[in-house]
Design a protein around this motif. Structure first.
Motif, short mmCIF file in Angstrom:
data_model
loop_
_atom_site.label_atom_id
_atom_site.label_comp_id
_atom_site.label_asym_id
_atom_site.label_seq_id
_atom_site.Cartn_x
_atom_site.Cartn_y
_atom_site.Cartn_z
N CYS A 84 9.66 -2.60 136.57
CA CYS A 84 11.34 -2.53 136.66
C CYS A 84 11.71 -2.02 135.35
CB CYS A 84 11.66 -4.29 136.41
SG CYS A 84 11.06 -5.29 137.70
N ALA A 85 11.15 -2.10 134.29
CA ALA A 85 11.55 -1.33 133.14
C ALA A 85 11.97 0.16 133.33
CB ALA A 85 10.74 -1.63 132.00
N PRO A 86 11.28 0.87 133.71
CA PRO A 86 11.55 2.22 134.05
C PRO A 86 12.78 2.49 135.04
CG PRO A 86 9.03 2.12 134.54
CD PRO A 86 9.55 0.73 134.48
N PHE A 87 13.13 1.70 135.75
CA PHE A 87 14.45 1.70 136.65
C PHE A 87 15.72 1.05 135.84
CE2 PHE A 87 11.08 1.55 139.77
CZ PHE A 87 11.20 2.77 140.57
N TRP A 88 15.27 0.11 135.02
CA TRP A 88 16.27 -0.19 133.90
C TRP A 88 16.73 0.75 132.96
CZ3 TRP A 88 13.06 -5.40 132.65
CH2 TRP A 88 13.31 -6.22 133.74
N LYS A 89 15.84 1.57 132.43
CA LYS A 89 15.92 2.58 131.64
C LYS A 89 16.91 3.87 132.09
CE LYS A 89 13.73 5.95 128.48
NZ LYS A 89 12.22 6.33 128.04
N LEU A 90 16.50 4.05 133.51
CA LEU A 90 17.20 5.00 134.40
C LEU A 90 18.76 4.60 134.51
CD1 LEU A 90 14.66 6.35 137.03
CD2 LEU A 90 15.57 7.60 135.18
#
Length: 213
Positions: A84-90
């Protein structure tokens, strides 16, 4: 009567010292639970079964966790951290180039660093038995689709076509995971330019750019 000769081994005949009690780290329990979750589902993540696998007592588990729910929480934190974190960053990206943003999103899945397809599918299946988790998974699906939609909007597509293209791209990716689709790497490379053409359409300036999806 002849006297007995002393034993060559002074320890001979003495009971062996008890083996030291094995202590597992919290991380080892989480790793084993994750493996069970990915292979057989959340119903198989049980304290007794994990303890038997490690050949330890339940006490070793309770040294690190207050309950099975505590372990479940760690599994979900693992999913949030790597899937999830990679998409939250994007989501925080202010200005984007449409194709570049699309490529970045796709490579989160393709590179699997740290994204894990197996963990994503396992949590999705787990969510069928939990209303709160089901809501969280649905929110993550919405976020991923909205990021793809944003990339298509930046490429110049209309709002309606952007959402349709975003859904097709996302459903395609999730579908590959769901059926555990395997393909010869060389053949996949041959198809990559066509994936780019089909998924991105004629508005992309360089239709020969490959999309590893």
């Amino acid at each position: 009567m002849k006297p007995k000769r002393p034993s060559a081994n002074p320890a001979a005949g003495k009971p062996s010292p008890a083996a030291p009690r094995r202590t597992l780290s919290r991380e080892a329990w989480v790793a084993a639970a994750r493996k069970a979750l990915e292979k057989r589902g959340i119903a198989e993540v049980k304290i007794d079964r994990l303890a038997r696998r490690f050949k330890v007592t339940r006490g070793s588990f309770y040294f690190h966790f207050s309950s099975l729910k505590d372990l479940h929480g760690e599994l979900l934190e693992e999913w949030r951290r790597i899937n999830c974190a990679p998409f939250w960053k994007l989501r925080e990206t202010a200005e984007i180039d449409g194709y570049g943003f699309f490529s970045t999103i796709v490579h989160v899945w393709v590179d699997e660093d740290p994204f894990s397809p197996l963990l994503d599918l396992a949590v999705r299946d787990w969510a069928r038995t939990s209303k709160s988790l089901g809501k969280e998974v649905a929110e993550m699906d919405d976020l991923r689709i909205s990021l793809l939609e944003r990339s298509f909007l930046a490429m110049g597509y209309s709002p309606a076509e952007s959402i349709v293209r975003a859904r097709i791209t996302y459903f395609h990716q999730i579908g590959q995971y769901a059926i555990a689709f395997k393909e010869d790497p060389a053949q996949r490379r041959r198809y990559q330019p066509l994936f780019g053409k089909v998924l991105l359409g004629p508005l992309v300036e360089d239709p020969h750019e490959s999309v590893s999806i």
